[in-house]
Design an enzyme around this catalytic site. Structure first.
Site, PDB file in Angstrom:
ATOM      1  N   GLN A  51      40.260 -36.659 -38.717  1.00 18.05           N
ATOM      2  CA  GLN A  51      40.702 -37.503 -37.638  1.00 18.05           C
ATOM      3  C   GLN A  51      39.750 -37.422 -36.528  1.00 18.05           C
ATOM      4  OE1 GLN A  51      45.045 -36.660 -37.684  1.00 18.05           O
ATOM      5  NE2 GLN A  51      45.082 -38.909 -37.073  1.00 18.05           N
ATOM      6  N   CYS A  88      50.832 -42.090 -36.324  1.00 16.84           N
ATOM      7  CA  CYS A  88      49.617 -41.560 -36.529  1.00 16.84           C
ATOM      8  C   CYS A  88      48.935 -41.627 -35.316  1.00 16.84           C
ATOM      9  CB  CYS A  88      49.028 -42.083 -37.804  1.00 16.84           C
ATOM     10  SG  CYS A  88      47.388 -41.083 -38.105  1.00 16.84           S
ATOM     11  N   LEU A  89      48.092 -40.695 -34.849  1.00 21.75           N
ATOM     12  CA  LEU A  89      47.164 -40.928 -33.740  1.00 21.75           C
ATOM     13  C   LEU A  89      46.008 -41.829 -33.900  1.00 21.75           C
ATOM     14  CD1 LEU A  89      47.004 -37.139 -32.363  1.00 21.75           C
ATOM     15  CD2 LEU A  89      48.549 -39.094 -31.429  1.00 21.75           C
ATOM     16  N   HIS A 130      52.325 -35.351 -43.914  1.00 16.36           N
ATOM     17  CA  HIS A 130      51.352 -36.639 -43.366  1.00 16.36           C
ATOM     18  C   HIS A 130      49.949 -35.967 -43.317  1.00 16.36           C
ATOM     19  CE1 HIS A 130      50.591 -39.816 -40.119  1.00 16.36           C
ATOM     20  NE2 HIS A 130      49.674 -38.978 -40.065  1.00 16.36           N
TER      21      HIS A 130
END
Ligand code: NI
Length: 144
Positions: A51, A88-89, A130
């Site tokens: 991410q 989710c970011l 996650h």
């Protein structure tokens, strides 16, 4: 520490399989510190290396009881199931119900390479699943 840019859905980097982290040096420590700071600033409960554009197997999680760093994490046991909202970011302003194990045991290394196991239940188990999914290019929307 520094805030890193969070990669958003649509970027290929979120779909890659991450590689094992082999070095436990100052650079890793700095990156983990940055990831924690970035996660807190974004008010998330977890952040995985891809991410922030790094294709390595590590993530950070804090569901409200302190930071947990998981390097090369593997789920070695899971039981039960739970269905709950997940976000989710990397996927802003979206939440969906996802089925996850109720309890998971994860084997991982800490920032110095020491192996440990941690068992989590409920929301923390969800967060672990996650974030570990991210390391294999899997997003929660794939599991809806
Ligand atoms: Ni996520």
């Amino acid at each position: 520490m520094a805030i890193r840019n969070i990669v958003k859905i649509g970027d290929d980097v979120l779909r890659k399989i991450c590689r094992t982290q082999l070095t436990f040096d100052e650079r890793l420590h700095q990156t983990l510190d940055d990831m924690a700071e970035t996660m807190y600033k974004a008010e998330g409960v977890g952040l995985a290396a891809p991410q922030i554009g790094i294709l390595r197997r590590y993530c950070v999680v804090d569901v409200g009881d302190g930071i947990i760093e998981l390097v090369n994490p593997v789920i070695i046991e899971k039981s039960g199931e739970q269905i709950g909202d997940e976000g989710c970011l990397s996927i802003p302003e979206r939440f969906e119900k996802v089925k996850r194990p109720l309890t998971v045991t994860v084997k991982a290394q800490d920032r110095n390479g020491k192996t440990f196991t941690i068992t989590a239940e409920g929301f923390k188990a969800r967060a672990f699943c996650h974030e570990i999914d991210h390391l294999d290019g899997v997003l929660y929307i794939d599991r809806v």
